[in-house]
Design an enzyme around this catalytic site. Structure first.
Site, mmCIF file in Angstrom:
data_model
loop_
_atom_site.group_PDB
_atom_site.id
_atom_site.type_symbol
_atom_site.label_atom_id
_atom_site.label_comp_id
_atom_site.label_asym_id
_atom_site.label_seq_id
_atom_site.Cartn_x
_atom_site.Cartn_y
_atom_site.Cartn_z
ATOM 1 N N ALA A 112 0.915 -0.959 -0.300
ATOM 2 C CA ALA A 112 0.459 0.296 0.142
ATOM 3 C C ALA A 112 0.809 1.435 0.191
ATOM 4 O O ALA A 112 0.659 2.498 -0.423
ATOM 5 C CB ALA A 112 -0.426 -0.057 1.293
ATOM 6 N N ALA A 113 1.984 1.212 0.022
ATOM 7 C CA ALA A 113 2.741 2.778 0.348
ATOM 8 C C ALA A 113 2.917 3.302 -0.490
ATOM 9 O O ALA A 113 3.051 2.590 -1.381
ATOM 10 C CB ALA A 113 3.981 2.312 1.076
ATOM 11 N N PRO A 114 3.189 4.533 -0.816
ATOM 12 C CA PRO A 114 2.558 5.174 0.265
ATOM 13 C C PRO A 114 0.755 6.039 0.618
ATOM 14 O O PRO A 114 0.770 6.653 1.192
ATOM 15 C CB PRO A 114 3.017 6.914 -0.252
ATOM 16 C CG PRO A 114 2.848 6.618 -1.761
ATOM 17 C CD PRO A 114 3.386 5.153 -2.180
ATOM 18 N N GLY A 115 -0.017 5.282 -0.288
ATOM 19 C CA GLY A 115 -1.147 5.226 0.663
ATOM 20 C C GLY A 115 -2.157 5.304 -1.042
ATOM 21 O O GLY A 115 -3.485 5.105 -0.575
ATOM 22 N N LYS A 117 -3.494 4.293 -3.851
ATOM 23 C CA LYS A 117 -3.994 3.303 -4.998
ATOM 24 C C LYS A 117 -4.892 2.900 -3.239
ATOM 25 O O LYS A 117 -6.403 2.302 -3.497
ATOM 26 C CB LYS A 117 -3.372 2.061 -4.687
ATOM 27 C CG LYS A 117 -2.650 1.510 -5.838
ATOM 28 C CD LYS A 117 -3.364 2.147 -7.048
ATOM 29 C CE LYS A 117 -2.217 1.821 -8.378
ATOM 30 N NZ LYS A 117 -1.315 2.645 -8.799
ATOM 31 N N GLU A 135 2.045 -2.623 4.367
ATOM 32 C CA GLU A 135 3.065 -2.476 3.828
ATOM 33 C C GLU A 135 4.055 -3.281 4.985
ATOM 34 O O GLU A 135 4.590 -2.899 6.344
ATOM 35 C CB GLU A 135 3.241 -1.027 3.845
ATOM 36 C CG GLU A 135 4.672 -0.819 3.390
ATOM 37 C CD GLU A 135 5.059 -1.295 1.960
ATOM 38 O OE1 GLU A 135 6.243 -1.639 2.157
ATOM 39 O OE2 GLU A 135 4.696 -0.695 1.223
ATOM 40 N N ARG A 140 8.479 2.423 5.393
ATOM 41 C CA ARG A 140 7.156 3.129 4.466
ATOM 42 C C ARG A 140 5.680 3.135 4.715
ATOM 43 O O ARG A 140 5.070 3.290 4.535
ATOM 44 C CB ARG A 140 7.181 2.252 3.081
ATOM 45 C CG ARG A 140 9.055 2.255 2.334
ATOM 46 C CD ARG A 140 9.197 1.875 1.072
ATOM 47 N NE ARG A 140 7.600 1.672 -0.077
ATOM 48 C CZ ARG A 140 6.710 2.378 -0.815
ATOM 49 N NH1 ARG A 140 7.994 3.306 -0.934
ATOM 50 N NH2 ARG A 140 6.090 2.129 -1.267
ATOM 51 N N ASP A 179 -0.058 -4.150 -5.790
ATOM 52 C CA ASP A 179 0.557 -2.014 -6.967
ATOM 53 C C ASP A 179 2.200 -2.520 -6.629
ATOM 54 O O ASP A 179 2.739 -2.480 -5.443
ATOM 55 C CB ASP A 179 0.678 -1.058 -6.008
ATOM 56 C CG ASP A 179 1.105 -0.138 -6.828
ATOM 57 O OD1 ASP A 179 0.833 -0.641 -8.339
ATOM 58 O OD2 ASP A 179 0.856 1.187 -6.453
ATOM 59 N N CYS A 232 3.923 -0.082 -12.102
ATOM 60 C CA CYS A 232 4.122 1.093 -12.490
ATOM 61 C C CYS A 232 5.919 1.749 -13.829
ATOM 62 O O CYS A 232 6.898 1.993 -14.472
ATOM 63 C CB CYS A 232 4.999 2.302 -11.676
ATOM 64 S SG CYS A 232 5.859 1.897 -10.734
#
Length: 300
Positions: A112-115, A117, A135, A140, A179, A232
């Protein structure tokens, strides 16, 4: 064109013009595009205090705005007050896939980090359902917790378990976000140095880790639930091939069509998956694929 760039363009099967545009975008490093997601702290009827694009793309998720060119949302007092969260527009493009998912009662953001999504999920479905933001990295995780609290999502549970621990624990969710950690090739398009990200070694190593995360993630999805896989990066080995690996090993799973992203559908896989490149004009780029566990829920 360098060897890494040539290898990537060949893997993507890009025509010469598109390959040239991608390489140019990675070298220029100017493709980042700011978007803002309204947070729980935002008052009812709130709109950002800066000009935004009037003709937003059809895939833009709800409660998400694209600031007009030249605007700097981080400088406004509303940002410090936690009225909105700032992220790259390509993350919002990936979040558009959630439009094909029914509202979950329980959700898990596994990496999840940094948040960002988690915020996109909350903006679409509301910030009241049971959501877990996980996370494994402690530093993080601290940033993740701080970001969610600043935005006012105090009911979100923040945890730090490994994916295999989640799988072994038996807890299941209607919606799981992955992610995935990746080679981060889109960082180049943002102007961020990322040595080795185009090399076969880094790409292959990340793909192996992604397969492991996804093997754990599918065990956390309830029957009829959904799993959104995003990265990404651009390389198919970390994108389509990871999804293909999961579908081959789990007969009860299928990829879901995302009508809003039809223009971005990948031609590199027989199942629906989607890729954004920096030359499309909506940020640094990324990949997404929505999967569903088609198993029938057990009768009580």
């Amino acid at each position: 064109m360098g060897s890494g760039e040539r290898r990537l363009c060949a893997r993507l099967g890009l025509p010469a013009a598109d390959a040239e545009a991608l390489v140019l975008a990675m070298r220029r490093g100017e493709s980042s595009r700011t978007a803002v997601v309204l947070a729980p702290n935002a008052p009812r009827g709130y709109e950002p205090p800066f000009p935004c694009e009037r003709e937003a793309p059809a895939w833009l998720p709800p409660r998400v705005y694209l600031p007009a060119e030249g605007e700097r949302p981080a400088l406004h007092a509303d940002y410090a007050a936690g009225f909105y969260y700032i992220l790259d527009a390509s993350s919002c493009w990936e979040g558009a896939a959630l439009g094909a998912v029914p509202p979950p009662a329980r959700s898990l953001d596994l990496c999840a980090a940094p948040g960002g999504k988690s915020m996109l999920l909350g903006a679409r479905f509301g910030y009241t359902h049971a959501h877990t933001a996980n996370e494994v990295n402690a530093a993080r995780r601290g940033v993740l917790r701080q970001n969610l609290l600043q935005c006012g999502w105090e009911t979100a549970r923040v945890t730090g378990q490994r994916p295999d621990q989640w799988a072994a624990g038996g807890e299941q969710f209607d919606l799981v976000l992955v992610d995935a950690p990746c080679s981060g090739q889109s960082l180049l398009a943002k102007g961020i140095k990322n040595p080795g990200c185009l090399g076969a070694g880094m790409v292959g190593g990340n793909a192996k880790r992604q397969r492991g995360i996804m093997l754990a993630a599918v065990r956390c999805v309830a029957p009829q639930g959904h799993l959104l896989y995003t990265t990404c990066t651009y390389d198919p080995e970390e994108d389509e091939r990871v999804v293909a690996y999961i579908l081959k090993r789990h007969a009860g799973w299928q990829a879901v069509e995302i009508p809003a992203l039809a223009a971005f559908r990948s031609t590199l896989a027989p199942f629906p998956s989607y890729r954004l490149l920096p030359q499309h004009g909506f940020g640094a780029g990324g990949f997404c694929c929505l999967l569903q566990n088609t198993d029938t829920p057990a009768q009580p």
